[in-house]
Design a protein around this motif. Structure first.
Motif, short mmCIF file in Angstrom:
data_model
loop_
_atom_site.label_atom_id
_atom_site.label_comp_id
_atom_site.label_asym_id
_atom_site.label_seq_id
_atom_site.Cartn_x
_atom_site.Cartn_y
_atom_site.Cartn_z
N ASN A 189 27.69 56.10 53.31
CA ASN A 189 26.66 56.17 52.80
C ASN A 189 26.64 57.54 52.93
O ASN A 189 27.07 58.77 53.47
N GLU B 254 22.54 53.69 51.19
CA GLU B 254 23.57 52.88 52.27
C GLU B 254 24.42 52.50 51.60
O GLU B 254 24.15 51.52 50.56
N ARG B 255 25.57 52.04 52.22
CA ARG B 255 26.56 51.28 51.80
C ARG B 255 26.72 51.46 50.03
O ARG B 255 26.62 50.58 49.76
N ASN C 129 23.97 61.28 52.53
CA ASN C 129 22.44 61.28 52.27
C ASN C 129 22.12 62.71 51.86
O ASN C 129 22.93 63.74 52.42
N LYS D 18 18.23 59.11 50.30
CA LYS D 18 19.47 57.81 51.22
C LYS D 18 20.29 57.06 50.54
O LYS D 18 19.69 56.10 49.31
N SER E 70 26.69 63.12 54.77
CA SER E 70 27.23 61.81 54.81
C SER E 70 29.00 60.85 55.29
O SER E 70 29.53 61.97 56.53
#
Length: 206
Positions: free
Chosen positions: A37, A23-24, A39, A21, A59
């Motif tokens: 993001n 994020e940002r 994943n 994962k 994503s």
């Protein structure tokens, strides 16, 4: 050394034997920039060896993302030889083999643009590719398409395009298309340099 060079990587990342994962995410290589993001989920580490079929993607890519497929080929060897760059944004779900793109925007070279929803099944084999497309905007030209290699990409052979495409100039399409590249149903509006067509049509080529 595999040749993959990472210039910058920022974001909140969590990784284990079942998922990755980010994020940002801000990921930059010599040829690509990925923002958003991202994943990945999988059953075990070795699934990365068969990335196209076994790694599930969930994503959201932000605008300014541009991806060179040569970078992707380090993780998906089936794409080796595909060196084109696309600019894209939107939601991506599924595996590469069965891919769903929602609220998606894509730009390629000077005249190829797509905005809408798109499902692709059968990648990377173009001849067996099944398409479900709902297009707000789709435009391309013979010139842009002439740069695309045929699969397998490492053979460096270009797609064989009908010369009639050249006469159409910039091809613009709005509507739906379901089926394969050689056998499909379409309902929408097609505009080319030769005129405008609005129709429902089943077409089998070859």
């Amino acid at each position: 050394k595999c040749g993959f060079e990472l210039l910058k990587l920022d974001g909140k990342t969590e990784i284990n034997s079942k998922f990755l994962k980010c994020e940002r995410l801000y990921l930059k290589t010599k040829s690509s920039l990925i923002k958003g993001n991202v994943n990945f989920s999988y059953l075990k580490w070795s699934d990365y060896v068969d990335f196209i079929c076994k790694v599930n993607i969930d994503s959201k890519l932000h605008e300014q993302t541009n991806i060179n497929f040569n970078d992707i080929s380090f993780f998906a060897p089936e794409l080796k030889g595909l060196r084109e760059t696309v600019r894209l944004s939107g939601q991506i779900n599924g595996t590469i083999e069965n891919l769903n793109l929602s609220d998606f925007k894509l730009e390629y070279r000077s005249s190829t643009k797509f905005s809408g929803n798109l499902s692709l099944s059968g990648l990377p084999e173009i001849n067996n590719l099944q398409i479900n497309l709902n297009s707000k905007q789709l435009s391309t030209t013979h010139y842009d398409l002439s740069f695309l290699p045929a699969y397998p990409f490492y053979e460096n052979k270009k797609l064989v395009l009908p010369q009639e495409l050249y006469r159409l100039g910039v091809i613009n399409y709005t509507g739906k298309l379901v089926g394969f590249l050689s056998n499909f149903y379409t309902e929408g509006r097609l505009r080319t340099s030769l005129g405008i067509i609005s129709s429902k049509l089943s077409l089998e080529l070859g």
